[in-house]
Scaffold this active site. Structure first.
Site, PDB file in Angstrom:
ATOM      1  CB  ALA A  79      20.158  78.681  93.643  1.00 41.94           C
ATOM      2  N   GLY A 139      17.978  82.226  90.362  1.00 44.01           N
ATOM      3  CA  GLY A 139      18.836  83.090  91.171  1.00 44.01           C
ATOM      4  C   GLY A 139      19.735  83.982  90.313  1.00 44.01           C
ATOM      5  CD  GLU A 149      15.317  84.973  92.629  1.00 46.61           C
ATOM      6  OE1 GLU A 149      16.134  84.031  92.733  1.00 46.61           O
ATOM      7  OE2 GLU A 149      14.239  84.991  93.237  1.00 46.61           O
ATOM      8  CD  GLU A 156      13.477  80.374  90.525  1.00 44.70           C
ATOM      9  OE1 GLU A 156      12.776  80.633  89.517  1.00 44.70           O
ATOM     10  OE2 GLU A 156      14.345  81.152  90.963  1.00 44.70           O
TER      11      GLU A 156
HETATM   12  C1  HXC Z   1      23.694  73.277  89.288  1.00 45.19           C
HETATM   13  C2  HXC Z   1      23.878  73.539  87.023  1.00 45.19           C
HETATM   14  C3  HXC Z   1      22.880  74.545  87.035  1.00 45.19           C
HETATM   15  C4  HXC Z   1      22.304  74.904  88.305  1.00 45.19           C
HETATM   16  C5  HXC Z   1      23.549  74.275  85.004  1.00 45.19           C
HETATM   17  N1  HXC Z   1      24.261  73.408  85.744  1.00 45.19           N
HETATM   18  N2  HXC Z   1      22.699  74.978  85.772  1.00 45.19           N
HETATM   19  N3  HXC Z   1      24.278  72.906  88.130  1.00 45.19           N
HETATM   20  N4  HXC Z   1      22.746  74.228  89.376  1.00 45.19           N
HETATM   21  N5  HXC Z   1      21.381  75.855  88.428  1.00 45.19           N
HETATM   22  C6  HXC Z   1      25.288  72.468  85.304  1.00 45.19           C
HETATM   23  C7  HXC Z   1      24.685  71.258  84.593  1.00 45.19           C
HETATM   24  O1  HXC Z   1      24.234  70.305  85.540  1.00 45.19           O
HETATM   25  C8  HXC Z   1      25.890  70.767  83.828  1.00 45.19           C
HETATM   26  O2  HXC Z   1      26.762  70.098  84.695  1.00 45.19           O
HETATM   27  C9  HXC Z   1      26.572  72.056  83.394  1.00 45.19           C
HETATM   28  O3  HXC Z   1      26.122  73.066  84.317  1.00 45.19           O
HETATM   29  C10 HXC Z   1      26.198  72.508  82.004  1.00 45.19           C
HETATM   30  O4  HXC Z   1      24.786  72.574  81.910  1.00 45.19           O
HETATM   31  P1  HXC Z   1      23.932  71.827  80.776  1.00 45.19           P
HETATM   32  O5  HXC Z   1      22.570  71.636  81.315  1.00 45.19           O
HETATM   33  O6  HXC Z   1      24.651  70.614  80.302  1.00 45.19           O
HETATM   34  O7  HXC Z   1      23.957  72.923  79.610  1.00 45.19           O
HETATM   35  P2  HXC Z   1      22.822  73.241  78.534  1.00 45.19           P
HETATM   36  O8  HXC Z   1      22.246  71.968  77.966  1.00 45.19           O
HETATM   37  O9  HXC Z   1      23.434  74.230  77.600  1.00 45.19           O
HETATM   38  O10 HXC Z   1      21.632  73.941  79.346  1.00 45.19           O
HETATM   39  C11 HXC Z   1      21.863  75.163  80.031  1.00 45.19           C
HETATM   40  C12 HXC Z   1      20.682  75.483  80.960  1.00 45.19           C
HETATM   41  C13 HXC Z   1      20.423  74.281  81.899  1.00 45.19           C
HETATM   42  C14 HXC Z   1      19.415  75.770  80.146  1.00 45.19           C
HETATM   43  C15 HXC Z   1      21.078  76.746  81.744  1.00 45.19           C
HETATM   44  O11 HXC Z   1      21.659  73.916  82.522  1.00 45.19           O
HETATM   45  C16 HXC Z   1      19.427  74.536  82.973  1.00 45.19           C
HETATM   46  O12 HXC Z   1      18.225  74.502  82.752  1.00 45.19           O
HETATM   47  N6  HXC Z   1      19.932  74.787  84.191  1.00 45.19           N
HETATM   48  C17 HXC Z   1      19.084  74.940  85.371  1.00 45.19           C
HETATM   49  C18 HXC Z   1      18.392  76.283  85.378  1.00 45.19           C
HETATM   50  C19 HXC Z   1      17.516  76.430  86.597  1.00 45.19           C
HETATM   51  O13 HXC Z   1      16.585  75.635  86.827  1.00 45.19           O
HETATM   52  N7  HXC Z   1      17.781  77.466  87.389  1.00 45.19           N
HETATM   53  C20 HXC Z   1      17.024  77.710  88.620  1.00 45.19           C
HETATM   54  C21 HXC Z   1      17.682  77.051  89.786  1.00 45.19           C
HETATM   55  S1  HXC Z   1      16.772  77.243  91.261  1.00 45.19           S
HETATM   56  P3  HXC Z   1      27.424  68.672  84.319  1.00 45.19           P
HETATM   57  O14 HXC Z   1      28.242  68.328  85.526  1.00 45.19           O
HETATM   58  O15 HXC Z   1      26.284  67.759  84.040  1.00 45.19           O
HETATM   59  O16 HXC Z   1      28.249  68.968  83.090  1.00 45.19           O
HETATM   60  C22 HXC Z   1      17.088  78.796  91.748  1.00 45.19           C
HETATM   61  C23 HXC Z   1      16.441  79.202  93.038  1.00 45.19           C
HETATM   62  C24 HXC Z   1      16.901  80.536  93.491  1.00 45.19           C
HETATM   63  O17 HXC Z   1      17.780  79.534  91.142  1.00 45.19           O
HETATM   64  C25 HXC Z   1      16.606  80.711  94.951  1.00 45.19           C
HETATM   65  C26 HXC Z   1      17.311  81.883  95.518  1.00 45.19           C
HETATM   66  C27 HXC Z   1      18.776  81.762  95.669  1.00 45.19           C
END
Ligand code: HXC
Length: 253
Positions: free
Chosen positions: A61, A104, A107, A127
């Site tokens: 998400a 997400g 999911e 998460e």
């Molecule tokens: C918003 C995101 C994002 C996310 C990545 N980006 N994941 N933005 N929400 N979930 C954005 C980064 O901020 C960045 O934007 C760009 O995408 C590239 O990501 P990087 O981090 O620079 O790339 P990298 O170093 O290769 O790392 C990739 C990654 C990392 C490992 C996937 O981005 C990451 O850990 N993302 C978050 C994963 C996460 O926690 N997912 C769960 C979310 S909560 P900028 O603008 O800085 O370039 C969830 C709850 C679900 O899903 C509930 C039900 C719907």
């Protein structure tokens, strides 16, 4: 946000927010639910492939959006309603996963009926690292898919896991080379699209019931679906073709 391509009876939907690792904001999820429901109603469409890009199926998400949302806003927006719409699509959905399927994203892949993954794909429910827990099935459907012990490990550590691990746990169907994922998913979709569509839909529904209902209720659903199919033209065609030793021509009726 979405790229939609159609070929014969199969539609491929690609999530397209490449600069944000296909992070799933409300808008993209709404659009996906709208598109899937439209395809579900289109009698020409028999199977759907959902994919991302080579870096990410979806990295979860949208954390920017989540961080700015108050509890009552989730309620007022009915935040999970579009997820429910996606989960209840009746036609077969196949996820083709390259790169990250996190939170997400994992999911969403689990909302699909089968998952084909690249050998470099990464699965996880991170998460917990953000101070929350999964909200779209990552504690429920994941546990049914891979069992309690592995679900605990995935959700409580927030670590990412390889496609090989996901395959061993039964989360996904098969692993391919990165440039073969989409083809493999499309091949499977075309194979299923050649089958009688009403039977395919009822089979999907019945298998899902196995995870939702006690056995006697599930068996009851299965038997009623079985009886119902004897009212379809495709049942007559399928059995007649067998008896006449020819290939059946299913018309979806
Ligand atoms: C918003 C995101 C994002 C996310 C990545 N980006 N994941 N933005 N929400 N979930 C954005 C980064 O901020 C960045 O934007 C760009 O995408 C590239 O990501 P990087 O981090 O620079 O790339 P990298 O170093 O290769 O790392 C990739 C990654 C990392 C490992 C996937 O981005 C990451 O850990 N993302 C978050 C994963 C996460 O926690 N997912 C769960 C979310 S909560 P900028 O603008 O800085 O370039 C969830 C709850 C679900 O899903 C509930 C039900 C719907």
């Amino acid at each position: 946000m979405l790229i939609i391509e159609k070929k014969d009876h199969v539609v491929k939907i690609s999530l397209n927010r490449p600069k944000k690792m296909n992070a799933l904001n409300t808008e993209i999820i709404r659009k996906l639910a709208d598109t899937l429901e439209e395809l579900d109603r289109d009698s020409h469409v028999r199977a759907i492939v959902l994919t991302g890009n080579e870096k990410a199926f979806a990295a979860g998400a949208d954390i920017n959006e989540l961080a700015a949302t108050k509890p009552v806003e989730f309620v007022l927006k009915q935040f999970f309603r579009d997820w429910e719409r996606i989960r209840t699509i009746s036609k077969p959905l196949i996820a083709a996963v390259n790169g990250y399927a996190l939170g997400g994203g994992n999911e969403l892949a689990m909302c699909c009926d089968m998952i084909i993954a690249s050998e470099t794909a990464k699965f996880g429910q991170p998460e917990i690292l953000l101070g929350v827990i999964p909200g779209a099935g990552g504690t429920q459907r994941l546990t049914k898919a891979i069992g309690r012990a592995k679900a605990m490990e995935m959700v409580l550590t927030g670590k990412t896991f390889s496609a090989a691990e996901a395959l061993a746990w039964g989360l996904i169907n098969r692993v391919t080379a990165p440039d073969e994922v989409e083809n493999e998913a499309l091949k499977l979709a075309h194979e299923i699209a050649a089958k009688p569509p009403v039977a395919v839909r009822l089979a999907k529904q019945a298998i899902n019931k196995a995870q939702e209902l006690p056995l006697d209720h599930g068996l009851n659903f299965e038997q009623n679906a079985f009886y119902l199919l004897f009212s379809s033209e495709d049942q007559q065609e399928g059995m007649q073709a067998f008896l006449e030793k020819r290939t059946p021509r299913f018309r979806g009726k």
